[in-house]
Motif scaffolding. Structure first.
Motif, PDB file in Angstrom:
ATOM      1  N   ARG A 122       0.821  -1.216   0.000  1.00 36.94           N
ATOM      2  CA  ARG A 122       0.000   0.000   0.000  1.00 36.94           C
ATOM      3  C   ARG A 122       0.853   1.263   0.000  1.00 36.94           C
ATOM      4  O   ARG A 122       0.591   2.197  -0.754  1.00 36.94           O
ATOM      5  CB  ARG A 122      -0.907   0.023   1.222  1.00 36.94           C
ATOM      6  N   HIS A 123       1.892   1.322   0.831  1.00 43.80           N
ATOM      7  CA  HIS A 123       2.667   2.553   0.989  1.00 43.80           C
ATOM      8  C   HIS A 123       3.832   2.689   0.017  1.00 43.80           C
ATOM      9  O   HIS A 123       4.231   3.808  -0.306  1.00 43.80           O
ATOM     10  CB  HIS A 123       3.184   2.673   2.424  1.00 43.80           C
ATOM     11  N   LEU A 124       4.394   1.559  -0.414  1.00 46.83           N
ATOM     12  CA  LEU A 124       5.574   1.626  -1.275  1.00 46.83           C
ATOM     13  C   LEU A 124       5.351   1.030  -2.662  1.00 46.83           C
ATOM     14  O   LEU A 124       6.155   1.242  -3.562  1.00 46.83           O
ATOM     15  CB  LEU A 124       6.757   0.908  -0.615  1.00 46.83           C
ATOM     16  N   GLY A 125       4.299   0.240  -2.810  1.00 44.93           N
ATOM     17  CA  GLY A 125       4.053  -0.400  -4.103  1.00 44.93           C
ATOM     18  C   GLY A 125       5.076  -1.469  -4.423  1.00 44.93           C
ATOM     19  O   GLY A 125       5.294  -1.793  -5.594  1.00 44.93           O
ATOM     20  N   ALA A 126       5.728  -2.004  -3.400  1.00 39.95           N
ATOM     21  CA  ALA A 126       6.746  -3.046  -3.596  1.00 39.95           C
ATOM     22  C   ALA A 126       6.696  -4.011  -2.423  1.00 39.95           C
ATOM     23  O   ALA A 126       6.240  -3.662  -1.335  1.00 39.95           O
ATOM     24  CB  ALA A 126       8.137  -2.413  -3.685  1.00 39.95           C
ATOM     25  N   SER A 127       7.194  -5.217  -2.660  1.00 40.95           N
ATOM     26  CA  SER A 127       7.223  -6.212  -1.590  1.00 40.95           C
ATOM     27  C   SER A 127       8.442  -5.983  -0.706  1.00 40.95           C
ATOM     28  O   SER A 127       9.378  -5.261  -1.070  1.00 40.95           O
ATOM     29  CB  SER A 127       7.283  -7.620  -2.187  1.00 40.95           C
ATOM     30  N   LEU A 128       8.438  -6.617   0.451  1.00 47.60           N
ATOM     31  CA  LEU A 128       9.589  -6.545   1.355  1.00 47.60           C
ATOM     32  C   LEU A 128      10.850  -7.057   0.675  1.00 47.60           C
ATOM     33  O   LEU A 128      11.926  -6.473   0.809  1.00 47.60           O
ATOM     34  CB  LEU A 128       9.311  -7.373   2.610  1.00 47.60           C
ATOM     35  N   ALA A 129      10.726  -8.149  -0.054  1.00 48.77           N
ATOM     36  CA  ALA A 129      11.884  -8.738  -0.736  1.00 48.77           C
ATOM     37  C   ALA A 129      12.443  -7.774  -1.786  1.00 48.77           C
ATOM     38  O   ALA A 129      13.664  -7.646  -1.924  1.00 48.77           O
ATOM     39  CB  ALA A 129      11.502 -10.063  -1.385  1.00 48.77           C
ATOM     40  N   GLN A 130      11.543  -7.094  -2.517  1.00 49.93           N
ATOM     41  CA  GLN A 130      12.009  -6.152  -3.533  1.00 49.93           C
ATOM     42  C   GLN A 130      12.742  -4.970  -2.892  1.00 49.93           C
ATOM     43  O   GLN A 130      13.775  -4.529  -3.389  1.00 49.93           O
ATOM     44  CB  GLN A 130      10.830  -5.646  -4.368  1.00 49.93           C
ATOM     45  N   VAL A 131      12.200  -4.466  -1.796  1.00 51.31           N
ATOM     46  CA  VAL A 131      12.838  -3.348  -1.095  1.00 51.31           C
ATOM     47  C   VAL A 131      14.208  -3.778  -0.571  1.00 51.31           C
ATOM     48  O   VAL A 131      15.196  -3.063  -0.732  1.00 51.31           O
ATOM     49  CB  VAL A 131      11.935  -2.831   0.050  1.00 51.31           C
TER      50      VAL A 131
END
Length: 191
Positions: A122-131
């Protein structure tokens, strides 16, 4: 330092510009409020002003149930789920996902794994793994440009489990291996 005259004036006007900048504690009731609280105005001689809701609580005042000072602007509760994402990002930057998994990170933040994943989406438009991968690549890229460390050492310092994983991430992102991004020494002729 809080100027009592300014705080008293803002409290009388219920000025929203001062909401979250100071808190009003009322001696006679033992309650602390936001300056915008709609409760009956206390007598000036009965109020104290504090810079945070926590300072009021430390002095023995209870939070008002009407204006809920813990949700004032600029406090973590007011920021809501964004605060959880910001805390998670700081922990990821510090290597929390390099040393442990998403479950450990979520537990450290006091939320579930699925909820944390939804917040990132919702806030970043990315998954934890991608970040985490992006942060590792950025660390590795800095080390490639600033040091002469061997690739396996850079991979370890950047948080990759192996040089092979780092190479795969670079190839996927840049279309080239990490060695091709290593800055050339000004004295080394390029072929």
């Amino acid at each position: 330092m809080l100027d009592p005259a300014t705080c008293l004036d803002a409290m009388r006007r219920r000025d929203p510009a001062h909401d979250g900048r100071f808190f009003v504690a009322v001696r006679t009731t033992g309650i602390h409020c936001r300056p915008v609280c709609t409760a009956r105005m206390p007598r000036p001689e009965n109020v104290l002003f504090f810079g945070s809701a926590a300072a009021c609580e430390r002095a023995g005042f209870r939070p008002c149930l009407r204006c809920r000072p813990e949700t004032a602007p600029f406090c973590p509760a007011w920021n809501g789920t964004r605060t959880t994402v910001e805390r998670a990002l700081k922990l990821i930057e510090a290597g929390a996902l390099d040393r442990g998994g998403v479950d450990a990170l979520a537990a450290r933040l006091g939320v579930g794994r699925r909820h944390l994943s939804r917040l990132f989406d919702r806030h970043l438009g990315a998954s934890l793994a991608q970040v985490a991968r992006t942060l590792r690549v950025q660390r590795a890229k800095r080390l490639l440009g600033d040091t002469d460390l061997p690739i396996p050492e850079i991979a370890a310092r950047a948080g990759f489990p192996s040089a092979r994983r780092m190479s795969a991430a670079f190839t996927s992102l840049y279309g080239r291996p990490p060695s091709s991004l290593r800055r050339q020494s000004p004295f080394t002729p390029t072929p």
